[in-house]
Write an enzyme that holds these catalytic residues in place. Structure first.
Site, PDB file in Angstrom:
ATOM      1  N   SER A 149       5.447   4.540   7.147  1.00 30.70           N
ATOM      2  CA  SER A 149       4.541   4.658   8.287  1.00 30.70           C
ATOM      3  C   SER A 149       3.100   4.408   7.851  1.00 30.70           C
ATOM      4  O   SER A 149       2.823   4.215   6.679  1.00 30.70           O
ATOM      5  CB  SER A 149       4.704   6.023   8.956  1.00 30.70           C
ATOM      6  OG  SER A 149       4.361   7.051   8.067  1.00 30.70           O
ATOM      7  N   CYS A 150       2.225   4.440   8.815  1.00 32.19           N
ATOM      8  CA  CYS A 150       0.793   4.140   8.631  1.00 32.19           C
ATOM      9  C   CYS A 150       0.231   4.853   7.409  1.00 32.19           C
ATOM     10  O   CYS A 150       0.477   6.050   7.266  1.00 32.19           O
ATOM     11  CB  CYS A 150       0.032   4.592   9.880  1.00 32.19           C
ATOM     12  SG  CYS A 150      -1.759   4.477   9.747  1.00 32.19           S
ATOM     13  N   PRO A 151      -0.516   4.230   6.537  1.00 35.15           N
ATOM     14  CA  PRO A 151      -1.029   2.861   6.640  1.00 35.15           C
ATOM     15  C   PRO A 151      -0.192   1.833   5.864  1.00 35.15           C
ATOM     16  O   PRO A 151      -0.646   0.720   5.638  1.00 35.15           O
ATOM     17  CB  PRO A 151      -2.405   2.988   5.972  1.00 35.15           C
ATOM     18  CG  PRO A 151      -2.164   3.947   4.850  1.00 35.15           C
ATOM     19  CD  PRO A 151      -1.111   4.926   5.360  1.00 35.15           C
ATOM     20  N   MET A 152       1.000   2.230   5.425  1.00 32.99           N
ATOM     21  CA  MET A 152       1.758   1.396   4.500  1.00 32.99           C
ATOM     22  C   MET A 152       2.093  -0.016   5.002  1.00 32.99           C
ATOM     23  O   MET A 152       1.949  -0.980   4.246  1.00 32.99           O
ATOM     24  CB  MET A 152       3.033   2.121   4.046  1.00 32.99           C
ATOM     25  CG  MET A 152       2.740   3.225   3.054  1.00 32.99           C
ATOM     26  SD  MET A 152       1.674   2.617   1.730  1.00 32.99           S
ATOM     27  CE  MET A 152       1.600   4.024   0.670  1.00 32.99           C
TER      28      MET A 152
END
Lengths: 81, 193
Positions: free
Chosen positions: A17-20
Site C-alpha cells: 500500500s501507499c507509498p510503495m
C-alpha cells in the site's frame, strides 16, 4: 485485457500500500530505457489516483493507461526520456 | 529595466563600438544568469519532524519517500523526539501512545496501565503488516536510497544526550535552525509534523 503497446517489464506490487506502488514504480522506471513501457500491477485502490498524480508531476514519464481488472489495478507507464 | 537606453555615453558622445560590445556582453551575462536561475525547476520540500511516536513517524517518511519519487529535493529536519526516527535502535521500537488518543478503543484510565502502550503498538504493527503498509525501517531505507536528506538537529542531540554514532550512517548532523530555515525559504513545500 490486452494492451496495445509492448510491455518491457512488469512490476508486481500486489499487497503493497501507499507509498510503495509509486516509490517502486519510480525505481523500476529508473532501470528502463527511454521508450520502454512498465506495467505496474497493484491491489491498492489508491494507486489509481497516486500513479496518475505521480506521472503528471514527474518529468520523463507518461501514463499511457490505467485498467481496473477485478481487484487488480494495472498501470502502464512509458519512460519518455 | 529600461529598454530605451540611448546609444550615447554620459557626456553625450556617441558610444564607441568597443563600449557597445562591452554593454552587449554585460547584458548577455545577465540573461545567462537569469536563465540558469529559472531553469532549475526542481521542486523542494522541507519537513520538520518533531515527534517520535510510532504513528507520528509515518507521515514525514511517507511524504519524503514519495516526494523523492517525484524527483524532488527533500530535506527532513528532525528535532526533539523526531530524533528517535533517525536512531537506528529506537526507530525499530517506536511506540504508539495509548493515553490521550481518542481513537483508541479504551478509556485513558485503562490506557495508562503499564504495558498498554506496547499492546497498542503490537496491535497497530499487526494491522500494518496485514495491510501491506511498509514498516518504518523500510521507509527510512527507501528515503535514504532515494537521496532524501535526513538531518538531525545538533542542539536537541545534545539536549537529549544522544550519541551521533547511534543514528543511521547517512544522517546529517551538525545542523541547526538556520540550516532548516535556509532550505525552507528555498522550498515549495514546508511541513511541520
Amino acid at each position: 485485457m490486452s494492451a496495445e503497446f509492448d510491455i518491457s517489464q512488469t512490476l508486481d506490487v500486489k499487497g503493497a500500500s501507499c507509498p510503495m506502488p509509486v516509490v517502486k514504480t519510480k525505481q523500476a522506471i529508473d532501470d528502463l530505457e527511454a521508450g520502454e513501457v512498465l506495467e505496474v500491477v497493484a491491489t491498492d485502490s489508491g494507486s489509481m489516483s497516486d500513479l496518475d498524480g505521480w506521472a503528471a508531476g514527474t518529468d520523463g514519464v507518461e501514463l499511457l493507461d490505467q485498467v481496473e481488472d477485478g481487484d487488480v489495478y494495472k498501470h502502464y507507464v512509458e519512460k519518455t526520456a | 529595466m529600461s529598454t530605451d537606453t540611448p546609444a550615447a555615453s554620459a557626456d553625450g558622445e556617441p558610444l564607441t563600438e568597443a563600449e557597445l560590445q562591452a554593454r552587449i556582453e554585460e547584458l548577455e551575462d545577465k540573461v545567462a544568469t537569469l536563465e540558469t536561475d529559472t531553469a532549475d525547476d526542481t521542486k523542494k520540500m522541507t519537513i520538520v519532524a518533531t515527534q517520535g511516536t510510532f504513528d507520528m513517524a509515518y507521515p514525514p517518511l511517507i511524504l519524503a519517500s514519495t516526494a523523492a519519487a517525484f524527483g524532488w529535493d527533500v530535506v527532513v529536519f528532525h528535532t526533539f523526539w523526531g530524533l528517535d526516527i533517525l536512531h537506528e535502535e529506537k526507530s525499530k521500537d517506536l511506540k504508539l501512545s495509548a493515553v490521550g488518543n481518542p481513537s483508541m478503543p479504551m478509556p485513558n484510565a485503562l490506557a495508562a496501565f503499564p504495558g498498554m502502550d506496547s499492546m497498542a503498538t503490537k496491535m497497530m504493527e499487526k494491522r500494518i503488516a496485514d495491510n501491506g503498509t511498509a514498516t518504518i525501517e523500510e521507509l527510512i531505507e527507501l528515503s535514504i536510497d532515494q537521496g532524501v536528506e535526513l538531518q538531525a538537529c545538533q542542539m536537541t542531540i545534545e539536549l537529549m544526550e544522544y550519541d551521533e554514532d547511534d543514528f543511521y550512517d547517512e544522517v546529517t548532523v551538525g545542523v541547526g535552525a538556520a540550516t532548516a530555515l535556509q532550505h525552507m525559504a528555498e522550498s515549495d513545500i514546508q511541513l511541520l509534523v
